[in-house]
Scaffold this active site. Structure first.
Site, PDB file in Angstrom:
ATOM      1  N   LYS A 211       0.835  -1.206   0.000  1.00  0.00           N
ATOM      2  CA  LYS A 211       0.000   0.000   0.000  1.00  0.00           C
ATOM      3  C   LYS A 211       0.868   1.254   0.000  1.00  0.00           C
ATOM      4  O   LYS A 211       0.695   2.162  -0.799  1.00  0.00           O
ATOM      5  CB  LYS A 211      -0.936  -0.037   1.213  1.00  0.00           C
ATOM      6  CG  LYS A 211      -1.802   1.186   1.348  1.00  0.00           C
ATOM      7  CD  LYS A 211      -2.755   1.065   2.534  1.00  0.00           C
ATOM      8  CE  LYS A 211      -3.426   2.418   2.787  1.00  0.00           C
ATOM      9  NZ  LYS A 211      -4.346   2.394   3.906  1.00  0.00           N
ATOM     10  N   GLU A 217      10.474  -4.638   4.565  1.00  0.00           N
ATOM     11  CA  GLU A 217      10.559  -6.054   4.183  1.00  0.00           C
ATOM     12  C   GLU A 217      10.247  -6.223   2.696  1.00  0.00           C
ATOM     13  O   GLU A 217      10.953  -6.933   1.963  1.00  0.00           O
ATOM     14  CB  GLU A 217       9.564  -6.901   4.999  1.00  0.00           C
ATOM     15  CG  GLU A 217       9.870  -7.001   6.486  1.00  0.00           C
ATOM     16  CD  GLU A 217       9.260  -5.867   7.307  1.00  0.00           C
ATOM     17  OE1 GLU A 217       8.903  -4.813   6.714  1.00  0.00           O
ATOM     18  OE2 GLU A 217       9.154  -6.034   8.535  1.00  0.00           O
ATOM     19  N   GLY A 273      -4.827  -1.616   5.091  1.00  0.00           N
ATOM     20  CA  GLY A 273      -4.008  -2.737   4.607  1.00  0.00           C
ATOM     21  C   GLY A 273      -4.674  -4.079   4.828  1.00  0.00           C
ATOM     22  O   GLY A 273      -4.748  -4.916   3.927  1.00  0.00           O
ATOM     23  N   ARG A 274      -5.179  -4.298   6.035  1.00  0.00           N
ATOM     24  CA  ARG A 274      -5.769  -5.611   6.343  1.00  0.00           C
ATOM     25  C   ARG A 274      -7.158  -5.777   5.749  1.00  0.00           C
ATOM     26  O   ARG A 274      -7.780  -6.823   5.899  1.00  0.00           O
ATOM     27  CB  ARG A 274      -5.770  -5.844   7.849  1.00  0.00           C
ATOM     28  CG  ARG A 274      -6.466  -4.767   8.650  1.00  0.00           C
ATOM     29  CD  ARG A 274      -6.152  -4.904  10.141  1.00  0.00           C
ATOM     30  NE  ARG A 274      -6.614  -3.770  10.933  1.00  0.00           N
ATOM     31  CZ  ARG A 274      -5.935  -2.660  11.107  1.00  0.00           C
ATOM     32  NH1 ARG A 274      -4.762  -2.488  10.526  1.00  0.00           N
ATOM     33  NH2 ARG A 274      -6.422  -1.686  11.876  1.00  0.00           N
ATOM     34  N   GLU A 359      -4.842  -6.815  14.693  1.00  0.00           N
ATOM     35  CA  GLU A 359      -4.319  -5.489  14.336  1.00  0.00           C
ATOM     36  C   GLU A 359      -5.437  -4.448  14.442  1.00  0.00           C
ATOM     37  O   GLU A 359      -5.180  -3.277  14.718  1.00  0.00           O
ATOM     38  CB  GLU A 359      -3.716  -5.507  12.919  1.00  0.00           C
ATOM     39  CG  GLU A 359      -2.786  -4.341  12.651  1.00  0.00           C
ATOM     40  CD  GLU A 359      -1.972  -4.486  11.373  1.00  0.00           C
ATOM     41  OE1 GLU A 359      -0.746  -4.728  11.448  1.00  0.00           O
ATOM     42  OE2 GLU A 359      -2.555  -4.357  10.279  1.00  0.00           O
ATOM     43  N   HIS A 390      -5.588 -33.497  17.534  1.00  0.00           N
ATOM     44  CA  HIS A 390      -4.500 -34.359  18.020  1.00  0.00           C
ATOM     45  C   HIS A 390      -3.349 -33.535  18.576  1.00  0.00           C
ATOM     46  O   HIS A 390      -2.235 -34.028  18.707  1.00  0.00           O
ATOM     47  CB  HIS A 390      -4.027 -35.280  16.894  1.00  0.00           C
ATOM     48  CG  HIS A 390      -5.089 -36.260  16.515  1.00  0.00           C
ATOM     49  ND1 HIS A 390      -5.256 -37.458  17.147  1.00  0.00           N
ATOM     50  CD2 HIS A 390      -6.094 -36.169  15.611  1.00  0.00           C
ATOM     51  CE1 HIS A 390      -6.299 -38.093  16.623  1.00  0.00           C
ATOM     52  NE2 HIS A 390      -6.830 -37.326  15.696  1.00  0.00           N
ATOM     53  N   LYS A 514       9.365  -1.067  14.200  1.00  0.00           N
ATOM     54  CA  LYS A 514       9.974  -0.694  12.910  1.00  0.00           C
ATOM     55  C   LYS A 514      11.091   0.328  13.125  1.00  0.00           C
ATOM     56  O   LYS A 514      12.179   0.223  12.566  1.00  0.00           O
ATOM     57  CB  LYS A 514       8.924  -0.054  11.993  1.00  0.00           C
ATOM     58  CG  LYS A 514       7.880  -0.985  11.437  1.00  0.00           C
ATOM     59  CD  LYS A 514       7.017  -0.200  10.432  1.00  0.00           C
ATOM     60  CE  LYS A 514       5.734  -0.920  10.081  1.00  0.00           C
ATOM     61  NZ  LYS A 514       4.836  -0.122   9.252  1.00  0.00           N
TER      62      LYS A 514
END
Ligand code: F6P
Length: 550
Positions: A211, A217, A273-274, A359, A390, A514
């Site tokens: 965005k 990263e 963003g999400r 978030e 399990h 960050k």
């Protein structure tokens, strides 16, 4: 920020009434609630689109539901909802509208931000994406050397990765199986290495999804991908145009990176963003499943948007699910919420929801900046059901914690499976139904004794039950159903944020890490002394450097 407007949620009469009601229900057991009303299962089931939502196995009565709806009314959840759909700037700390719902609005809809209808621009980008996806799928778009694109590598992180990566897994059986589609997010070089090591660069398209186009990263991985491509192809910068496209709101940074803005698919600051998965961020998925399937996905989202926008409180499913979360989080001290899909294809669904929910609602100040005095978002966790059975289900069944859980399952196996593998589906779903039954009703010591179990083992083999679950069942897992599911959770998260009076659309909590990473990096690489670094971190940095022989 105006302290006067502070809503003291926990001092409202509606909150107090719920707290008292919780006391009244202290001894209630699901066994008894079902004995009293055997029709409870049908009575406490709602349908939205293709999703049947059974909430009967919750520690609730009609009174609970009424009191929760009264809390929603007191906190004006529907008022905030209407403000969101109307394009008001409800993301107060970033002064932004929150309009992911416009991304899936039909072509003729009108949604205004600052007096401008944004729907035409949404469809212009969708059309551009469709044209591009078709060109890749048909082989019309070729790489620098003229070879057909067979591999698509999406590079992004957070909301620019989790949605398409999750949906690609979910809809694998709808994808073009001749295309290899991979997702790289981690700045650990191993991620990109594994994604490209067996790919032919001449046949590889990189989709750089960010965005902001400043996320370290993503820019680092994109730069390494560009280096890899140009080195392997022994080509110059001119090869980039055929092998890199960008999904972003930031044309300037895209151009700085060297991607032609003609190869950029745009979205807007009113898309969080999400919440961006059905914007241009979905391009990799669209390439994989084709524009028609992508449209079905968007229509599924839209269906639930309309339901949330128009359904009355009594039958509004996102409202209900949001309020149930408030009930457990605020009145039972539940700290977490498990999402347990009984579909292998939904293996990344809970990870996607983690960002969406945590978030959004991992906040401890209200919309005015005052500390909240009530619990906010839960820890969201879970993996596909039978594997979890399990591993960690033991704790849900017999541990000491209250863990509300969503069970998501489908009546039909995915069409692509062989008949033999389809036959396994009943076993999968038998587990699905058995687990919510066991969690709700447990096994009493009397029942254990009646099986002849020795007295010293009775306590160990008894199940208290009374563990709350929601069952979400649909006929099959289609693009539309996936859209419906995601929109359901988006709006559930919205409801909870509205009740808690927090800003569900900012994410300041990710910033500090960050900034500190940027400060620490020169200490690792060059041994630069970082002013103000604490004793523990200084020692760890020293150890790191000596382990690396620096
Ligand atoms: O750091 C958190 C975050 O801002 C998320 O909200 C977002 O989805 C992710 O980083 C990626 O951001 P971008 O799409 O701008 O690269």
């Amino acid at each position: 920020m105006n302290a006067e407007s502070r809503i003291r949620l926990n001092e409202t009469p509606e909150w107090t009434a719920l707290a008292e009601h919780r006391e009244e229900l202290a001894e209630a057991h699901l066994r008894e609630l079902f004995e009293r009303n055997p029709g409870r299962g049908a009575a406490y089931t709602l349908q939205v689109g293709d999703l049947h939502v059974d909430y009967s196995k919750h520690l609730i009565t009609d009174d609970t539901l009424r009191l929760l709806r009264e809390l929603a009314a007191a906190t004006d959840v529907f008022g905030l909802r209407d403000a969101m759909f109307a394009g008001e700037k409800i993301n107060v700390t970033e002064d932004r509208a929150v309009l992911h719902t416009a991304l899936r609005a039909p072509r003729d809809a009108v949604v205004e931000v600052d007096g401008e209808n944004v729907v035409p621009a949404v469809h212009t980008v969708l059309d551009k994406m469709s044209g591009f996806a078709e060109r890749i799928r048909s082989g019309e778009w070729t790489g620098h050397t003229g070879r057909r694109i067979k591999n698509v590598v999406n590079i992004g992180i957070g909301g620019s990765d989790l949605g398409p990566a999750m949906a690609y897994e979910v809809l694998r059986s709808f994808t073009d199986r001749d295309l290899t589609v991979r997702f790289v997010s981690n700045v650990d070089g191993a991620d990109l290495h594994e994604a490209v090591r067996d790919l032919d660069p001449a046949e590889t398209l990189f989709v750089i999804a960010s965005k902001t186009f400043t996320t370290i990263e993503t820019i680092t991985n994109a730069t390494s991908a560009r280096d890899w491509l140009l080195t392997e192809l022994k080509a110059g910068q001119e090869a980039v145009a055929k092998h890199f496209v960008a999904l972003s709101t930031n044309a300037e940074k895209v151009a700085d990176f060297g991607i032609d803005t003609a190869n950029m698919f745009e979205f807007w600051d009113w898309v969080g963003g999400r919440y961006s998965f059905d914007s241009a961020i979905g391009l990799s998925l669209m390439i994989a499943i084709g524009p028609d399937r992508f449209r079905e996905l968007l229509d599924g989202f839209h269906l639930v948007d309309e339901h949330f926008r128009t359904a009355p409180a009594e039958s509004n499913v996102p409202l209900l699910l949001g309020l149930l979360g408030v009930w457990y989080g605020n009145f039972f001290d539940a700290q977490s919420h498990a999402v347990l899909p009984y579909s292998h294809y939904l293996s990344k669904f809970t990870a996607y929801l983690q960002q969406l929910d945590m978030e959004s609602n991992g906040k401890s100040v209200d919309r005015d900046g005052n500390p909240v005095e009530w619990q906010t978002g839960p820890v969201v966790w879970g993996t596909p059901g039978t594997n979890g059975q399990h591993a960690y289900y033991q704790l849900i069944h017999q541990g000491t914690k209250v863990i509300p859980a969503d069970f998501i399952g489908f009546a039909e196996p995915v069409a692509e499976l062989s008949d033999g593998l389809k036959a396994q589906h009943d076993l999968l779903m038998a587990n699905f139904f058995a687990q919510t039954q066991a969690l709700a009703f447990g096994k009493t010591p009397e029942e254990v004794r009646a099986e002849g179990v020795s007295e010293e083992l009775v306590a160990h083999k008894s199940f208290a039950g009374n563990h709350p679950t929601t069952t979400i069942l649909a006929r099959s897992l289609t693009p539309s159903v996936l859209g419906q599911l995601i929109a359901l959770y988006e709006h559930k998260v919205f409801v909870q944020g509205a009740v808690w009076n927090i800003d569900s659309f900012d994410q300041w909590g990710v910033e500090l890490g960050k900034v500190l990473a940027k400060r620490v990096e020169p200490a690792l690489t060059e041994g630069v002394e970082v002013a103000g670094l604490d004793g523990s971190t200084t020692a760890l940095v020293g150890l790191y450097r000596s382990l690396r022989g620096r």
